[in-house]
Design an enzyme around this catalytic site. Structure first.
Site, short mmCIF file in Angstrom:
data_model
loop_
_atom_site.label_atom_id
_atom_site.label_comp_id
_atom_site.label_asym_id
_atom_site.label_seq_id
_atom_site.Cartn_x
_atom_site.Cartn_y
_atom_site.Cartn_z
CG HIS A 235 -0.24 0.23 2.52
ND1 HIS A 235 0.29 -0.79 3.28
CD2 HIS A 235 0.03 1.37 3.22
CE1 HIS A 235 0.84 -0.30 4.38
NE2 HIS A 235 0.70 1.00 4.36
CG HIS B 84 4.16 7.29 10.66
ND1 HIS B 84 5.20 7.78 9.91
CD2 HIS B 84 3.74 6.17 10.02
CE1 HIS B 84 5.40 7.01 8.85
NE2 HIS B 84 4.54 6.00 8.90
#
Length: 316
Positions: free
Chosen positions: A115, A180
């Site tokens: 992805h 992140h």
């Protein structure tokens, strides 16, 4: 205009989390701006600098960079699963050029892209990641050891040099980041079973991938609720990185070190290496202007989320 750039965050949680309506609307608007930019530019080739999340690349052989001669999507998180339209002759010529100009790069005749690489293509093309010819370029962004950022910049510059003289419209696409720290095992602290997966997890049992994905989705839910024990997002770090992108002084990326990035922005902040490669590729083609910038720290997506577009100076 023969070269342009789009860099954007991705998140497997786009279809698996529910941020506030205002945030979702802002992200959708940023995606619409990106689509408009790409449609107006109408690239004949997308050079896709993408990371991987232990779906296609593993510690059995983990190159810092890899150019795909052929590629297909892994289908993780319901992303694109199928063959991508890769011009093999261009990929081969690029690989040789990059090697000849001092950057060591691996090649793959059967690259698996997850992805992290295909989601931007899906967003840009109504779910069809294979809508345009694509040249997939893997940049290791999750698995230590990492090359210095100066090597990422040099690699991106070599890619840009290859396309600088072309008369084809080429879009440099970087995908990932910004700050992140999702629940990805680190080899140094992983269990024996986790280390086995990180090393040779290419063909997991049918139930393994859904279980991994469910853990990430649950972590995102808890993170948004202030309950997850993962590192917080760092908007200050994100904005400073975007400042460098905007400045055009790509040599300033060299000051970023792996240890500092881990400590300040999380273990997966290394995905900005794809941005460094893409911006360095565009800069090799000439001075550039950032034409659009979006940024939001979005806990529901476990990401400092950004979208930028850029084009060569004077080509507005």
């Amino acid at each position: 205009m023969t070269q342009a750039l789009l860099c954007m965050s991705h998140s497997p949680l786009l279809d698996h989390a529910t941020p506030p309506a205002e945030v979702k609307s802002a992200v959708d608007d940023a995606f619409a701006r990106a689509r408009d930019f790409v449609e107006a530019f109408d690239p004949e080739l997308v050079v896709n600098f993408g990371p991987d999340h232990f779906n296609g690349f593993f510690y059995d052989l983990m190159p810092p960079f890899c150019i795909g001669y052929r590629a297909h999507g892994t289908g993780d998180y319901d992303s694109f699963a199928g063959d991508l339209d890769v011009p093999e002759d261009v990929a081969a010529d690029l690989a040789q050029f990059v090697l000849d100009h001092g950057s060591d790069v691996a090649i793959s005749r059967h690259m698996e892209v997850d992805h992290g690489a295909v989601q931007p293509m899906e967003i840009l093309h109504g779910g069809d990641a294979g809508a345009r010819p694509i040249l997939p370029v893997f940049v290791n962004s999750i698995a230590r050891p990492f090359v210095p950022m100066s090597r990422v910049r040099a690699f991106g510059h070599a890619v840009g040099d290859f396309f600088a003289g072309t008369d084809k419209r080429v879009l440099f696409l970087g995908s990932g980041g910004l700050s992140h720290d999702p629940p990805v095992p680190q080899f140094a602290t992983a269990t024996a079973s986790q280390r086995e997966f990180l090393t040779s997890g290419r063909n997991p049992p049918p139930e393994a991938r859904p279980a991994r994905q469910a853990r990430t989705i649950e972590t995102a839910r808890r993170f948004a609720a202030g309950e997850a024990e993962i590192m917080d997002l760092n908007p200050e770090w994100d904005r400073a990185f975007l400042d460098v992108c905007r400045s055009g002084r790509v040599e300033d990326f060299d000051r970023y070190t792996a240890d500092e990035m881990d400590a300040a922005a999380g273990h997966s902040s290394h995905e900005v290496r794809t941005w460094v490669a893409a911006y360095s590729a565009l800069r090799a083609c000439g001075e550039y202007d950032v034409t659009y910038e979006f940024y939001r720290p979005i806990k529901e997506y476990i990401a400092g989320f950004a979208v930028t577009t850029a084009q060569l100076a004077g080509e507005a």
